[in-house]
Design an enzyme around this catalytic site. Structure first.
Site, PDB file in Angstrom:
ATOM      1  N   LYS A 266       0.844  -1.197   0.000  1.00  0.00           N
ATOM      2  CA  LYS A 266       0.000   0.000   0.000  1.00  0.00           C
ATOM      3  C   LYS A 266       0.880   1.248   0.000  1.00  0.00           C
ATOM      4  O   LYS A 266       2.018   1.197   0.478  1.00  0.00           O
ATOM      5  CB  LYS A 266      -0.866   0.025   1.261  1.00  0.00           C
ATOM      6  CG  LYS A 266      -2.020  -0.972   1.275  1.00  0.00           C
ATOM      7  CD  LYS A 266      -2.838  -0.816   2.553  1.00  0.00           C
ATOM      8  CE  LYS A 266      -3.979  -1.808   2.615  1.00  0.00           C
ATOM      9  NZ  LYS A 266      -5.000  -1.619   1.567  1.00  0.00           N
ATOM     10  N   ARG A 340     -10.432 -11.657   1.755  1.00  0.00           N
ATOM     11  CA  ARG A 340     -11.272 -12.743   1.213  1.00  0.00           C
ATOM     12  C   ARG A 340     -10.562 -14.088   1.316  1.00  0.00           C
ATOM     13  O   ARG A 340     -11.208 -15.126   1.425  1.00  0.00           O
ATOM     14  CB  ARG A 340     -11.671 -12.398  -0.232  1.00  0.00           C
ATOM     15  CG  ARG A 340     -10.516 -12.253  -1.174  1.00  0.00           C
ATOM     16  CD  ARG A 340     -10.888 -11.471  -2.430  1.00  0.00           C
ATOM     17  NE  ARG A 340     -10.960 -10.018  -2.183  1.00  0.00           N
ATOM     18  CZ  ARG A 340     -11.267  -9.127  -3.114  1.00  0.00           C
ATOM     19  NH1 ARG A 340     -11.578  -9.516  -4.333  1.00  0.00           N
ATOM     20  NH2 ARG A 340     -11.306  -7.843  -2.815  1.00  0.00           N
TER      21      ARG A 340
END
Ligand code: BES
Ligand code: MN
Ligand code: ZN
Length: 490
Positions: A266, A340
């Protein structure tokens, strides 16, 4: 942990008001009606409340608004907090009035003159919820927070009615503390320890370590933690307050204690916010705490995946293919779509092991849900209209924002991989929906399921209806009500 402020209930004693040295709260209706104890405060202050009414200041107040009279003459109090509340107030209005008081209170002692308030227990819960401050990582903070006393009619009854509400507030605080903690303090090991400590409340807690997760085949979950020095874990909390043999409700939480993005790193700006990426697991743990504290008559199992997403020479690479416990293979296109991968394995495990009556997962899953809904509403995805409606009603009743989002096989094409059964990202378009479609592949058709994307609601930069800025605990109250309304009847 941060515990909610102590609140005690006693009969109204008008002669106790003048000498009280903290803050005194009185309730006033929109039309400016004063009850018995407010009239006493008015008399002590030589008509200050009447002057306030005559000035038109009260007419401008809406239910839940608060006006403070500082250092009132004729009383020992530091302040009189005048709160607008109708005589026949509903739960949310009473709670809102409490929230205003909890905010004004700070560390001061508070005496609330609620003898003629219809739902003093809801006022108490509002005070408790708002009077929160995360101080665990400050050295200079003096910790003494003075208690709240409420004058009410039928104190024993009010106390009994308030007990489960204050249990829920304690669950919310547990979640907020977890979400507020920085990642060097709340490691996967520390998180599992705090969960294990809840055994003392009657929860059955099991922690699955890496070797066990490996033998179970949780290749997706484990791949997220490869780059971290902290071991990946799955913690399971069981509350069996219902009928023996009744299938439980399963609550599943994403517990990424820090999300750097992994090799798909990030950007630096704002990365510190990713200490809250365990928010889903935090809500599951807080809800389980609330259910145990109020001894809910239902069977509920909470399962959280605790991992840290770090880049290192051992971290999962973009392009790697990993195998889920279900057996499906996943091409990891972007290591930042890690939530996920954690959820798919524990959702599969939950269905295999507990045959749940229904399943709810919570995750700070996508930045896209913030683009869609901002910070006031969480995204709600479901394979079951009825279950979804029931949840939305629970959230609405508790004042926790939630919005129904679509699932549709049309989005599945975006997850097609050239070399594996699926890839873990679907591109920029409909980012929250493709994430939900990914999860849906791991849900059995006959299991009613809700996915809650709480990336926008778990932690916020401005105060909310019930919380100061920072961790909110969003979801604990809605899930607690879902359990009460749909699993505790009969
Ligand atoms: N933890 C983030 C989502 C998030 C973003 C939570 C902002 C809270 C605030 C999640 O793991 C993530 O990085 N999602 C990616 C998915 C993308 C790579 C498909 C995102 O939203 O950018
Ligand atoms: Mn991520
Ligand atoms: Zn994440």
């Amino acid at each position: 942990m941060t515990t909610p402020v102590t609140i005690t209930f006693a009969e109204t004693d008008l002669d106790h008001i003048a000498g009280f040295e903290g803050r005194v709260a009185v309730f006033i209706t929109e039309e400016g009606k004063l009850d018995l104890s407010a009239r006493r405060v008015n008399r002590l202050t030589k008509g200050a409340l009447n002057r306030m009414i005559d000035s038109g200041a009260v007419a401008k107040m809406k239910p839940g608004d608060l006006t403070t009279l500082n250092w009132p003459a004729g009383m020992a109090a530091k302040a009189v907090d005048v709160v607008c509340l109708e005589r026949n107030a509903k739960t949310d209005e009473a709670r809102k009035a409490g929230v205003a008081l909890g905010k004004a209170k700070g560390k001061d002692a508070l005496l609330a003159l609620a003898g003629q308030v219809r739902r003093p227990e809801d006022v108490a819960q509002g005070i408790a919820l708002r009077a929160y401050k995360f101080t665990a990582r400050k050295t200079a903070e003096d910790e003494v927070v003075e208690p709240v006393s409420m004058m009410v009619s039928k104190p024993a009854e009010v106390e009994a009615a308030a007990a489960p509400l204050l249990a829920v507030a304690e669950g919310v605080f547990f979640t907020r503390d977890l979400v507020s903690e920085p990642a060097n303090h709340l490691t996967t090991t520390e998180f599992a320890k705090r969960i294990s400590d809840m055994k003392s409340l009657g929860l059955k807690v099991t922690v699955l370590e890496e070797d066990k997760l490996e033998s179970l085949g949780m290749g997706c979950l484990l791949s997220v933690g490869f780059g971290s020095a902290s071991p990946s874990k799955v913690a399971i909390m069981e509350w069996n307050g219902g009928k023996k043999g009744d299938a439980p409700l399963a609550l599943i939480g994403k517990g990424v204690v820090f999300d750097t993005g992994g090799i798909s790193l990030k950007p630096a700006a704002g990365m510190e916010d990713m200490t809250m990426d365990m928010g889903g697991a935090g809500v599951v743990a807080g809800t389980m705490r609330a259910l145990a504290l109020r001894k809910a008559k239902a069977n509920v199992v909470g399962i959280v995946g605790l991992v840290e997403n770090m880049p290192s020479e051992r971290a999962t690479r973009p392009g790697d293919v990993v195998t889920s416990m279900k057996g499906d293979t996943v091409e990891v296109i972007n290591t930042d779509a890690e939530g996920r991968l954690v959820l798919c394995d524990i959702m599969h495990y939950a269905q295999e092991t507990y045959k749940p009556a229904a399943m709810v997962d919570l995750a700070t899953l996508t930045g896209a849900i913030i683009i869609a809904l901002g910070h006031d509403k969480a995204g709600v995805f479901s394979n079951d209209e009825e279950f979804c409606k029931t949840f939305l009603k629970s959230a609405e009743a508790e004042g926790e924002g939630a919005w129904h989002m679509p699932l549709d096989p049309a989005y599945d094409d975006l997850l097609k991989s050239n070399i594996a059964d699926m890839k873990n990202v679907g591109g920029r378009a409909a980012g929250s929906i493709t994430a939900a479609q990914f999860l849906k592949r791991f849900v059995r058709d006959d299991v009613p399921w809700i996915h809650l994307d709480i990336a926008g609601t778990a932690s916020v930069k401005a105060e909310t209806a019930y919380a100061p800025k920072g961790a909110t605990g969003w979801g604990v109250m809605a899930l607690n009500r879902l359990v009460a309304d749909a699993y505790e009847q009969g």
